[in-house]
Write a protein that holds these residues in place. Structure first.
Motif, PDB file in Angstrom:
ATOM      1  N   LEU A  20     -80.966  42.479   2.599  1.00 35.47           N
ATOM      2  CA  LEU A  20     -81.958  43.460   2.164  1.00 35.47           C
ATOM      3  C   LEU A  20     -81.849  44.766   2.931  1.00 35.47           C
ATOM      4  CD1 LEU A  20     -85.098  41.136   1.902  1.00 35.47           C
ATOM      5  CD2 LEU A  20     -83.449  41.727   0.113  1.00 35.47           C
ATOM      6  N   ASN A  21     -81.033  44.779   3.967  1.00 39.07           N
ATOM      7  CA  ASN A  21     -80.967  45.981   4.786  1.00 39.07           C
ATOM      8  C   ASN A  21     -79.543  46.252   5.255  1.00 39.07           C
ATOM      9  OD1 ASN A  21     -82.454  48.176   6.002  1.00 39.07           O
ATOM     10  ND2 ASN A  21     -82.017  47.236   7.982  1.00 39.07           N
ATOM     11  N   GLY A  22     -78.584  46.137   4.335  1.00 40.25           N
ATOM     12  CA  GLY A  22     -77.203  46.434   4.682  1.00 40.25           C
ATOM     13  C   GLY A  22     -77.028  47.911   4.962  1.00 40.25           C
ATOM     14  N   GLU A  31     -80.635  45.677  -5.301  1.00 46.27           N
ATOM     15  CA  GLU A  31     -80.224  44.581  -6.189  1.00 46.27           C
ATOM     16  C   GLU A  31     -80.509  43.227  -5.557  1.00 46.27           C
ATOM     17  OE1 GLU A  31     -76.147  45.353  -6.948  1.00 46.27           O
ATOM     18  OE2 GLU A  31     -76.541  46.909  -8.477  1.00 46.27           O
ATOM     19  N   ASN A  32     -80.263  43.099  -4.256  1.00 45.36           N
ATOM     20  CA  ASN A  32     -80.527  41.833  -3.565  1.00 45.36           C
ATOM     21  C   ASN A  32     -82.017  41.537  -3.534  1.00 45.36           C
ATOM     22  OD1 ASN A  32     -77.793  41.398  -2.998  1.00 45.36           O
ATOM     23  ND2 ASN A  32     -77.885  42.600  -1.114  1.00 45.36           N
ATOM     24  N   LEU A  33     -82.833  42.581  -3.363  1.00 47.95           N
ATOM     25  CA  LEU A  33     -84.283  42.379  -3.396  1.00 47.95           C
ATOM     26  C   LEU A  33     -84.725  41.935  -4.784  1.00 47.95           C
ATOM     27  CD1 LEU A  33     -87.070  42.595  -2.079  1.00 47.95           C
ATOM     28  CD2 LEU A  33     -87.091  45.025  -2.673  1.00 47.95           C
ATOM     29  N   ARG A  34     -84.124  42.526  -5.821  1.00 48.64           N
ATOM     30  CA  ARG A  34     -84.455  42.128  -7.188  1.00 48.64           C
ATOM     31  C   ARG A  34     -84.068  40.673  -7.441  1.00 48.64           C
ATOM     32  NH1 ARG A  34     -82.006  45.924  -9.624  1.00 48.64           N
ATOM     33  NH2 ARG A  34     -80.084  44.801 -10.146  1.00 48.64           N
ATOM     34  N   VAL A 186     -90.976  53.487  12.900  1.00 47.50           N
ATOM     35  CA  VAL A 186     -90.838  52.175  12.254  1.00 47.50           C
ATOM     36  C   VAL A 186     -90.198  51.230  13.273  1.00 47.50           C
ATOM     37  CG1 VAL A 186     -89.822  50.896  10.348  1.00 47.50           C
ATOM     38  CG2 VAL A 186     -90.552  53.262  10.004  1.00 47.50           C
ATOM     39  N   PRO A 187     -90.920  50.197  13.717  1.00 53.93           N
ATOM     40  CA  PRO A 187     -90.444  49.378  14.826  1.00 53.93           C
ATOM     41  C   PRO A 187     -89.528  48.219  14.448  1.00 53.93           C
ATOM     42  CG  PRO A 187     -92.661  48.702  14.230  1.00 53.93           C
ATOM     43  CD  PRO A 187     -92.276  49.825  13.297  1.00 53.93           C
ATOM     44  N   ALA A 188     -89.138  48.118  13.184  1.00 49.83           N
ATOM     45  CA  ALA A 188     -88.287  47.004  12.772  1.00 49.83           C
ATOM     46  C   ALA A 188     -87.711  47.308  11.397  1.00 49.83           C
ATOM     47  CB  ALA A 188     -89.102  45.698  12.735  1.00 49.83           C
ATOM     48  N   ASP A 189     -86.729  46.507  10.975  1.00 44.38           N
ATOM     49  CA  ASP A 189     -86.209  46.607   9.612  1.00 44.38           C
ATOM     50  C   ASP A 189     -87.282  46.118   8.655  1.00 44.38           C
ATOM     51  OD1 ASP A 189     -83.789  47.487  10.587  1.00 44.38           O
ATOM     52  OD2 ASP A 189     -82.949  45.474  10.722  1.00 44.38           O
ATOM     53  N   CYS A 190     -87.626  46.924   7.671  1.00 44.76           N
ATOM     54  CA  CYS A 190     -88.771  46.596   6.816  1.00 44.76           C
ATOM     55  C   CYS A 190     -88.480  46.871   5.345  1.00 44.76           C
ATOM     56  CB  CYS A 190     -89.993  47.411   7.226  1.00 44.76           C
ATOM     57  SG  CYS A 190     -90.487  47.213   8.944  1.00 44.76           S
ATOM     58  N   VAL A 191     -89.380  46.362   4.528  1.00 47.20           N
ATOM     59  CA  VAL A 191     -89.377  46.644   3.093  1.00 47.20           C
ATOM     60  C   VAL A 191     -90.688  47.341   2.768  1.00 47.20           C
ATOM     61  CG1 VAL A 191     -89.379  45.633   0.786  1.00 47.20           C
ATOM     62  CG2 VAL A 191     -87.930  44.647   2.571  1.00 47.20           C
ATOM     63  N   HIS A 210     -97.685  50.889   4.218  1.00 51.37           N
ATOM     64  CA  HIS A 210     -97.601  49.450   4.415  1.00 51.37           C
ATOM     65  C   HIS A 210     -96.156  48.992   4.307  1.00 51.37           C
ATOM     66  CE1 HIS A 210    -101.758  50.189   3.218  1.00 51.37           C
ATOM     67  NE2 HIS A 210    -102.064  49.115   3.903  1.00 51.37           N
ATOM     68  N   LEU A 211     -95.711  48.261   5.302  1.00 50.16           N
ATOM     69  CA  LEU A 211     -94.352  47.747   5.343  1.00 50.16           C
ATOM     70  C   LEU A 211     -94.396  46.268   5.655  1.00 50.16           C
ATOM     71  CD1 LEU A 211     -93.040  50.606   7.598  1.00 50.16           C
ATOM     72  CD2 LEU A 211     -92.322  50.319   5.240  1.00 50.16           C
ATOM     73  N   MET A 212     -93.481  45.528   5.099  1.00 53.96           N
ATOM     74  CA  MET A 212     -93.400  44.113   5.441  1.00 53.96           C
ATOM     75  C   MET A 212     -92.118  43.885   6.226  1.00 53.96           C
ATOM     76  SD  MET A 212     -94.014  40.781   3.121  1.00 53.96           S
ATOM     77  CE  MET A 212     -92.633  41.066   2.051  1.00 53.96           C
ATOM     78  N   HIS A 213     -92.265  43.380   7.432  1.00 50.73           N
ATOM     79  CA  HIS A 213     -91.112  43.154   8.292  1.00 50.73           C
ATOM     80  C   HIS A 213     -90.216  42.105   7.672  1.00 50.73           C
ATOM     81  CE1 HIS A 213     -88.598  42.769  11.680  1.00 50.73           C
ATOM     82  NE2 HIS A 213     -89.123  41.659  12.177  1.00 50.73           N
ATOM     83  N   GLY A 214     -88.931  42.436   7.546  1.00 52.75           N
ATOM     84  CA  GLY A 214     -88.030  41.518   6.875  1.00 52.75           C
ATOM     85  C   GLY A 214     -86.866  41.029   7.714  1.00 52.75           C
ATOM     86  N   HIS A 215     -86.889  41.301   9.022  1.00 57.12           N
ATOM     87  CA  HIS A 215     -85.786  40.894   9.870  1.00 57.12           C
ATOM     88  C   HIS A 215     -86.317  40.219  11.126  1.00 57.12           C
ATOM     89  CE1 HIS A 215     -82.404  42.436   7.755  1.00 57.12           C
ATOM     90  NE2 HIS A 215     -81.612  42.427   8.788  1.00 57.12           N
TER      91      HIS A 215
END
Length: 217
Positions: A20-22, A31-34, A186-191, A210-215
């Protein structure tokens, strides 16, 4: 969304999260998120309640599963490495060359006690490099201590159990809902999560991103 069940413990593999964060792959990331079902699918697969965030139990379990939200540190340079690097200084190289030439010339021409001058230069160079290395080692430790002190003082806002909490970024876990105000880092990889899926529970009337941490790291 309210009719969905959010399990207390649910994981995605680290490999799936990484897709999700390449780097430099915005289209592939989308596309990967979809493929995961979009934002709704990601929220469901991570077992996150979008209104209240993670529970304390989920936070503890995800810390165990994914680890802390910290970047791995590069190993510090050792005394030996710093000592060798100190010889790259042009002044040191010139002094060493002068010392060697002095010793060779005085030896060839059999000058009595001629080796003393060259040896004295080499000893002086050794002392200088040892002092330089010690200073560099001390400076390296001080910089690392300042970095750690700065990191300990950092704070970010997360939604957990329906309450906005201020925590150190190292405590963020996969699935955390982060609330950012203008100027926040932004303190992390997020969506990025659409606002209508989440509720701003700060009660202050301030706008949040609003962000959701994804890593996990």
């Amino acid at each position: 969304m309210s009719g969905k069940v959010y399990p207390s413990l649910q994981y995605l593999s680290q490999e799936a999260l990484d897709t999700l964060n390449g780097p430099y792959a915005a289209i592939a990331n989308k596309e990967n998120l979809r493929d995961l079902g979009g934002i709704d699918g990601l929220i469901s697969k991570l077992g996150v309640n979008p209104k209240n965030g993670l529970t304390n139990f989920q936070v503890q379990q995800r810390k165990l599963h994914y680890g802390d939200n910290v970047m791995p540190e590069n190993p510090p340079r050792t005394f030996l490495v710093l000592f060798i690097e100190s010889f790259s200084d042009s002044t040191i190289l010139i002094l060493m060359a002068a010392a060697v030439v002095s010793i060779v010339v005085e030896t060839v021409f059999k000058v009595e006690d001629g080796w003393i001058d060259g040896t004295a230069i080499l000893v002086a160079v050794l002392i200088i490099t040892l002092i330089t290395t010690s200073n560099e080692l001390s400076k390296q430790r001080q910089i690392k201590e300042l970095e750690h002190a700065s990191q300990r003082d950092e704070r970010c806002s997360v939604m957990r159990g329906g309450v906005v909490q201020r925590i150190n970024p190292s405590g963020i876990v996969v699935g955390d809902i982060l609330l950012l105000q203008p100027g926040d880092a932004v303190p992390a990889d997020c969506v990025l999560v659409p606002h209508h899926l989440l509720s701003s529970s700060s009660g202050s009337g301030k706008k949040h991103v609003h962000l959701m941490h994804g890593h996990g790291h």
